[in-house]
Design an enzyme around this catalytic site. Structure first.
Site, PDB file in Angstrom:
ATOM      1  N   ASP A  31       0.847  -1.195   0.000  1.00  0.00           N
ATOM      2  CA  ASP A  31       0.000   0.000   0.000  1.00  0.00           C
ATOM      3  C   ASP A  31       0.886   1.250   0.000  1.00  0.00           C
ATOM      4  OD1 ASP A  31      -3.207   0.524   0.953  1.00  0.00           O
ATOM      5  OD2 ASP A  31      -1.800   2.207   1.093  1.00  0.00           O
ATOM      6  N   HIS A  47     -11.461  -6.447 -12.997  1.00  0.00           N
ATOM      7  CA  HIS A  47     -12.030  -5.289 -12.311  1.00  0.00           C
ATOM      8  C   HIS A  47     -13.421  -5.613 -11.767  1.00  0.00           C
ATOM      9  CE1 HIS A  47     -12.627  -0.970 -11.472  1.00  0.00           C
ATOM     10  NE2 HIS A  47     -13.899  -1.297 -11.671  1.00  0.00           N
ATOM     11  N   HIS A 101     -10.205  -4.914  -3.302  1.00  0.00           N
ATOM     12  CA  HIS A 101      -8.885  -5.232  -2.765  1.00  0.00           C
ATOM     13  C   HIS A 101      -9.023  -5.655  -1.316  1.00  0.00           C
ATOM     14  CE1 HIS A 101      -9.771  -0.962  -2.331  1.00  0.00           C
ATOM     15  NE2 HIS A 101      -9.128  -1.015  -1.172  1.00  0.00           N
ATOM     16  N   HIS A 103      -7.034  -5.721   2.224  1.00  0.00           N
ATOM     17  CA  HIS A 103      -5.901  -5.202   2.997  1.00  0.00           C
ATOM     18  C   HIS A 103      -5.380  -6.320   3.905  1.00  0.00           C
ATOM     19  CE1 HIS A 103      -6.820  -0.798   2.349  1.00  0.00           C
ATOM     20  NE2 HIS A 103      -8.037  -1.286   2.183  1.00  0.00           N
TER      21      HIS A 103
HETATM   22  P1  5GP Z   1      -9.691   1.549   0.534  1.00  0.00           P
HETATM   23  O1  5GP Z   1      -9.783   2.842   1.300  1.00  0.00           O
HETATM   24  O2  5GP Z   1     -10.399   1.668  -0.808  1.00  0.00           O
HETATM   25  O3  5GP Z   1     -10.100   0.330   1.285  1.00  0.00           O
HETATM   26  O4  5GP Z   1      -8.146   1.327   0.251  1.00  0.00           O
HETATM   27  C1  5GP Z   1      -7.471   1.886  -0.844  1.00  0.00           C
HETATM   28  C2  5GP Z   1      -6.009   1.772  -0.539  1.00  0.00           C
HETATM   29  O5  5GP Z   1      -5.286   1.955  -1.743  1.00  0.00           O
HETATM   30  C3  5GP Z   1      -5.512   2.840   0.446  1.00  0.00           C
HETATM   31  O6  5GP Z   1      -4.947   2.193   1.581  1.00  0.00           O
HETATM   32  C4  5GP Z   1      -4.488   3.619  -0.362  1.00  0.00           C
HETATM   33  O7  5GP Z   1      -3.375   4.023   0.403  1.00  0.00           O
HETATM   34  C5  5GP Z   1      -4.103   2.652  -1.461  1.00  0.00           C
HETATM   35  N1  5GP Z   1      -3.675   3.270  -2.692  1.00  0.00           N
HETATM   36  C6  5GP Z   1      -4.308   4.287  -3.349  1.00  0.00           C
HETATM   37  N2  5GP Z   1      -3.640   4.602  -4.479  1.00  0.00           N
HETATM   38  C7  5GP Z   1      -2.577   3.770  -4.549  1.00  0.00           C
HETATM   39  C8  5GP Z   1      -1.516   3.621  -5.485  1.00  0.00           C
HETATM   40  O8  5GP Z   1      -1.419   4.312  -6.500  1.00  0.00           O
HETATM   41  N3  5GP Z   1      -0.589   2.653  -5.223  1.00  0.00           N
HETATM   42  C9  5GP Z   1      -0.675   1.862  -4.103  1.00  0.00           C
HETATM   43  N4  5GP Z   1       0.304   0.946  -3.949  1.00  0.00           N
HETATM   44  N5  5GP Z   1      -1.652   1.985  -3.198  1.00  0.00           N
HETATM   45  C10 5GP Z   1      -2.601   2.918  -3.418  1.00  0.00           C
HETATM   46 ZN    ZN Z   2      -9.840  -1.641 -11.891  1.00  0.00          ZN
END
Ligand code: 5GP
Ligand code: ZN
Length: 115
Positions: A31, A47, A101, A103
């Site tokens: 992340d 996707h 995704h 985590h």
């Molecule tokens: P969500 O909030 O949707 O559950 O998690 C999205 C995650 O994607 C966040 O923890 C954020 O830091 C991560 N993220 C967003 N953009 C990027 C990126 O361009 N590269 C990577 N490696 N992580 C990303």
């Molecule tokens: Zn996508």
């Protein structure tokens, strides 16, 4: 593929990212804004905007694969094999990237219930 999806760009190689794991269905990468000492995202190549969408379209095999990879990575990377697995589904749950995704976070104490 959805338009302007950052994770599709990562999976497609448009945004260069080191994969910690990859196979024909799933990739994993660090992340960009880690919330724990170790923070990995496990992402299906296909996707699906949300878990709800994937449960309908991807089916149990894809969801099983995501959890299997998350579990293997967590066990390998988490201190003493401890780790937490989180899926934020929808804006009300804090989802910010609309490509499913998982985590996998480890390396510190995680409160329960989560915030
Ligand atoms: P969500 O909030 O949707 O559950 O998690 C999205 C995650 O994607 C966040 O923890 C954020 O830091 C991560 N993220 C967003 N953009 C990027 C990126 O361009 N590269 C990577 N490696 N992580 C990303
Ligand atoms: Zn996508």
């Amino acid at each position: 593929m959805a338009q302007a999806c950052i994770f599709c760009d990562i999976i497609g190689g448009k945004i260069k990212t080191d994969f910690l794991y990859e196979d024909g269905d799933v990739v994993a990468f660090a992340d960009i804004r880690p919330i724990a000492p170790d923070h990995v995202l496990v992402v299906p190549r296909a996707h699906h905007a949300t878990l709800t969408d994937a449960a309908g379209d991807g089916g149990p095999a894809l969801l099983g694969k995501l959890l299997k990879v998350a579990g293997d990575l967590g066990a390998a990377r988490g201190p003493e094999g401890g780790y937490r697995v989180v899926i934020n589904n929808g804006a009300a749950a804090g989802q910010t990237v609309y490509h499913l995704h998982v985590h996998v976070i480890s390396g510190r104490h995680f409160a329960w219930p989560p915030g």
